[in-house]
Design a protein around this motif. Structure first.
Motif, short mmCIF file in Angstrom:
data_model
loop_
_atom_site.label_atom_id
_atom_site.label_comp_id
_atom_site.label_asym_id
_atom_site.label_seq_id
_atom_site.Cartn_x
_atom_site.Cartn_y
_atom_site.Cartn_z
N LEU A 1 0.84 -1.20 0.00
CA LEU A 1 0.00 0.00 0.00
C LEU A 1 0.87 1.25 0.00
CD1 LEU A 1 -2.91 1.14 0.16
CD2 LEU A 1 -2.64 1.15 2.65
N GLY A 2 1.96 1.24 0.78
CA GLY A 2 2.88 2.38 0.77
C GLY A 2 3.50 2.58 -0.59
N TYR A 3 3.90 1.49 -1.24
CA TYR A 3 4.46 1.55 -2.60
C TYR A 3 3.45 2.20 -3.54
CZ TYR A 3 6.68 -0.30 -6.86
OH TYR A 3 7.28 -0.45 -8.09
N LEU A 4 2.21 1.75 -3.46
CA LEU A 4 1.15 2.26 -4.34
C LEU A 4 0.84 3.72 -4.05
CD1 LEU A 4 -0.86 1.33 -6.50
CD2 LEU A 4 -2.38 0.59 -4.66
N MET B 1 0.94 13.45 -0.25
CA MET B 1 1.38 12.96 1.06
C MET B 1 2.38 13.93 1.68
SD MET B 1 1.97 9.01 -0.14
CE MET B 1 2.91 8.53 1.30
N ASP B 2 3.30 14.40 0.85
CA ASP B 2 4.32 15.34 1.31
C ASP B 2 3.68 16.62 1.84
OD1 ASP B 2 6.80 16.49 1.78
OD2 ASP B 2 7.27 16.83 -0.32
N SER C 1 3.98 9.39 8.89
CA SER C 1 2.61 8.87 8.88
C SER C 1 1.81 9.44 10.05
CB SER C 1 2.62 7.34 8.94
OG SER C 1 3.10 6.80 7.72
N LEU C 2 2.46 9.63 11.18
CA LEU C 2 1.78 10.25 12.32
C LEU C 2 1.48 11.71 12.04
CD1 LEU C 2 3.98 8.57 15.06
CD2 LEU C 2 1.58 8.05 14.57
N LEU D 1 -6.12 6.76 3.37
CA LEU D 1 -5.57 8.11 3.31
C LEU D 1 -4.09 7.99 3.00
CD1 LEU D 1 -5.86 11.17 3.74
CD2 LEU D 1 -5.40 10.79 6.18
N PRO D 2 -3.64 8.38 1.78
CA PRO D 2 -2.22 8.27 1.47
C PRO D 2 -1.35 8.94 2.53
CG PRO D 2 -3.44 8.72 -0.53
CD PRO D 2 -4.43 8.84 0.62
N GLY D 3 -0.43 8.16 3.06
CA GLY D 3 0.39 8.58 4.19
C GLY D 3 0.13 7.74 5.43
N LEU D 4 -1.05 7.07 5.48
CA LEU D 4 -1.41 6.25 6.64
C LEU D 4 -1.49 4.78 6.24
CD1 LEU D 4 -4.26 8.08 8.59
CD2 LEU D 4 -1.90 7.78 9.30
N PRO D 5 -0.94 3.89 7.04
CA PRO D 5 -1.08 2.46 6.79
C PRO D 5 -2.36 1.92 7.40
CG PRO D 5 0.45 2.81 8.60
CD PRO D 5 0.02 4.17 8.14
#
Length: 776
Positions: free
Chosen positions: A71-74, A83-84, A169-170, A311-315
């Motif tokens: 998921l992080g890769y995607l 995300m940045d 991510s936090l 939410l991109p940035g969160l696992p």
């Protein structure tokens, strides 16, 4: 000469074509691979990622760590720039990317020192999910590195993306604190400054906390305010400022609805959960749709199969359904912040710490920001007498954030989901859950302040109140309901409300319209709940339309007559072709502004430049009794009569609209036209901005109805799903899955969202397949 001119033009066009081709090649180089095979370091076993026609991803993995790594890769391949922005927003680090233009925003956010708080004790935030968070971060960096060219926004900004860290991510989680709560606590500050300068009865009127539209799950409506008599308040005898009226704040136009019906109200006993989280809209969308499938011994049946929104940035899967339970939430406007007045002191104050944060600035020198922090919290204001106002905010405290929300995919039924939710820490939300047994429940999700007796409810905490810690939201739940609904309104009463507090709840009109729709039918299916989500009936404004016509007939003043004539056709909806809706809406707000200005005039006279009106979400409960009864002693002083106030408001609306053309042509759709663009669209020349925007189409809906909609604000997602019946579920998402304008998934699904056409909740047939294998 003509020959040389032609040759020169050909040369210029050739150079332009070469530049365009080079730009296109660079742009295409940052497109993610959709098919084939790639190595991903750290995988324990191969992972398959399938995408359907809308780009919705299905991740099949051996276990949770591999699923989150993939998921992080995607996320990185499709959304790294977005995300940045989120991590930089929370940390106050935007200027390092955008330069001095972002310094003010960075100063406001850096005051809260969120990155430093995470770095001081990361284990307190990550708990037993550290390994999963690390796998996700490593997947993010691998996905970024696998792109042939860095993501296209960095080319435009002439910058390079910085690696993703576990703590980032936090920070993405903390970005939602800024988005969903008022980190400046501006409403309570404004009320506190006003209180000494207003008669008690007048202050109570401005601070009235409800309306006749209230629709809590338990408890009754507060009702409209009881107007004080002339002996208690007479605006004609109170000080008034000499300057023209101040601009009144518009009520916070928040959104987010969730509602559910239990199996008692469906044909086959299924519970159905509807959720639409209303936030600022952009392209690509905030959320990323995914289905996650992997073995997990802690999950019901030993396997996770969950679909919904990440939410991109969160696992984590933020909202969705796993075949056993479905869940969604809306923002809770409880009281999560408190001021305390600290005594004056010299440069070094006892009990305070000094921190210096260095803000990096692209193209310039770093800027130092000095922060004073007391035991209560950071000092954000200094008063004329030297005293200081320190802010205590849930986000500052241990226990404010963790990754426990990710555990909900493991829940097997309602009771287990409620237990798991007790452990999750995010900005406080109204969580609605339904399970495959047909049960539904409401729960407050997230930590709450544990204030000592006598230390809650005031705009500024008494000096003897000790700093409060956070407590879990255990017990803040209502189970085995038949119908449930929340819409940023006050949800509960009594002891439950005392624990949550009032942080400026939204007007209850939207919640009431949803509640009434849920009681209007004996049986429901998924499309019935979608119809409620798309309800744009203007129930709330109906009486204002009647008032406009009544005052136009009674007073006969020119502007009122013109507005009433133009609004004579009343569709009763916020539809795009309605002139009446646009006029009535604008006139109501103009009347509100004059009433607010008049009632707050004594405070403005006393405070001068230091005056600020608080956000008035419940002011309808004051305004309607005033315009219905029109008492002379509560008429703002600058108007000789109530008719003059109504006419003045009408004149402002008429003149503003007529400047655009005939009144009859000023439709709601003309004003409520989509402006949903990529964050960098404004950096492009005018002719090119449209390439980074969704279609500029008129949109139905508005604030005080379920279909909340503004040009760049509205349903960031819609979901209607019954756990165990996900194949019947419905979903909407604006802006599309991909952040790349050349991607086939840029804007995919957006038109269905805009037009309200149902999209299947589950991903469709795979169109692309990427296989990730463990790197040797």
């Amino acid at each position: 000469m003509a020959k040389w001119i032609r040759r020169g033009l050909v040369a210029v066009l050739s150079v332009a074509l070469l530049v365009a081709l080079a730009a296109l090649v660079l742009l295409r180089g940052s497109l993610p691979e959709l098919d084939g095979e790639a190595a991903l370091p750290g995988l324990a076993a191969p992972v398959r990622i399938q995408r359907d026609a809308l780009g919705v991803a299905t991740i099949d993995a051996a276990g949770e760590a591999d699923a989150m790594r993939a998921l992080g890769y995607l996320h990185a391949q499709e959304r790294y720039f977005e995300m940045d922005l989120m991590r930089r927003t929370a940390a106050g680090e935007l200027a390092a990317l955008f330069g001095p233009v972002a310094l003010d925003a960075d100063r406001r956010h850096r005051m809260h020192r969120l990155r430093a708080r995470i770095q001081a004790d990361p284990d307190a935030f990550l708990g037993d999910r550290r390994d999963v968070a690390r796998a996700y971060a490593e997947g993010v960096n691998a996905g970024l590195a696998a792109l042939e060219v860095r993501p296209w926004p960095y080319l435009l900004l002439r910058a390079r993306p910085e690696p993703w860290r576990v703590e980032d991510s936090l920070l993405v989680g903390y970005t939602m604190y800024f988005d969903l709560q008022d980190e400046a606590n501006a409403r309570e500050l404004a009320l506190w400054r006003m209180r000494p300068h207003l008669p008690p009865a007048l202050f109570a009127l401005l601070a009235h906390d409800g309306t006749s539209w209230d629709a809590p799950l338990i408890g009754g409506a507060r009702g409209d305010a009881v107007l004080p008599g002339a002996a208690a308040v007479d605006l004609r005898r109170l000080p008034a400022p000499a300057s023209p009226r101040a601009a009144a704040p518009r009520p916070t136009e928040v959104g987010s609805n969730n509602f559910a019906v239990s199996g008692a109200l469906t044909a086959d006993g299924r519970a159905i959960v509807a959720d639409d989280m209303h936030l600022g809209l952009r392209a690509p969308n905030l959320w990323f749709r995914a289905r996650l499938r992997y073995a997990d011994a802690q999950a019901a049946g030993g396997r996770v199969d969950a679909a919904g929104f990440t939410l991109p940035g969160l696992p984590a899967l933020v909202v969705g359904s796993n075949g056993h339970v479905a869940w969604g939430f809306t923002n809770s406007y409880g009281d999560w912040l408190d001021w305390r007045r600290e005594p004056p002191c010299a440069a070094r104050c006892p009990g305070s710490a000094r921190h210096v944060e260095r803000i990096r600035v692209a193209g310039g020198d770093a800027v130092a920001l000095e922060i004073e922090e007391t035991a209560w919290g950071p000092v954000l204001h200094r008063e004329r007498d030297g005293s200081r106002l320190a802010l205590r905010w849930s986000a500052h405290l241990p226990g404010s954030l963790n990754l426990g929300l990710a555990d909900l995919v493991r829940a097997g039924d309602l009771d287990q989901a409620l237990r798991l939710a007790d452990r999750a820490a995010i900005p406080a939300q109204n969580l609605l859950i339904g399970d495959r047994n047909g049960r539904i429940a409401w729960k407050l999700l997230g930590p709450v302040p544990r204030r000592a007796p006598g230390c809650g409810g005031a705009e500024v905490a008494p000096a003897d109140c000790a700093p409060w810690p956070l407590a879990g939201a255990s017990g803040l739940a209502l189970s085995d309901l038949t119908r449930a609904w929340t819409a940023n309104n006050r949800v509960v009463d009594g002891a439950l409300l005392a624990r949550i507090g009032d942080g400026g709840y939204a007007n209850g009109a939207r919640a009431r319209q949803i509640r009434d729709a849920l009681f209007a039918k004996p049986r429901f299916a998924e499309r019935d709940l979608l119809a409620i989500q798309l309800d744009d009936r203007a129930v709330f404004l109906e009486r204002w339309w009647r008032l406009l016509g009544e005052r136009a007939r009674a007073g006969g003043t020119p502007a009122l007559r013109e507005l009433a004539d133009a609004a004579a056709h009343w569709s009763g909806r916020a539809d795009v072709g309605s002139t009446g809706y646009r006029i009535v809406r604008a006139w109501r707000l103009a009347v509100h502004e004059r009433l607010l200005d008049g009632l707050a005039a004594p405070a403005r006279a006393a405070l001068g430049d230091g005056f600020a009106l608080p956000d008035p979400p419940q002011f309808e409960g004051v305004a309607w009794p005033l315009v219905a009864r029109r008492p002379p002693h509560l008429l703002p002083r600058r108007f000789p009569s109530w008719e003059a106030l109504f006419e003045d408001a009408a004149r402002e609306v008429r003149d503003e609209l007529r400047a655009r053309g005939p009144l009859a042509q000023r439709t709601w759709g003309e004003r409520n036209t989509a402006a949903i663009c990529h964050p960098l669209a404004a950096a492009l020349p005018g002719f090119a901005r449209g390439l980074l925007c969704m279609p500029a189409e008129p949109l139905p809906g508005d604030t005080h109805m379920p279909r909340v909609q503004r040009p760049d604000f509205g349903a960031s997602e819609r979901m209607v799903v019954a756990p165990g019946h996900e194949a019947d579920g419905i979903v909407h998402m604006p802006g599309g899955q991909s952040g790349h304008p050349l991607s086939p998934f840029w804007g995919a699904g957006h038109r269905d969202w805009a037009q309200g056409r149902p999209t299947p909740f589950l991903p469709g047939q795979p169109r692309h397949e990427l296989r990730l294998r463990p790197a040797r």
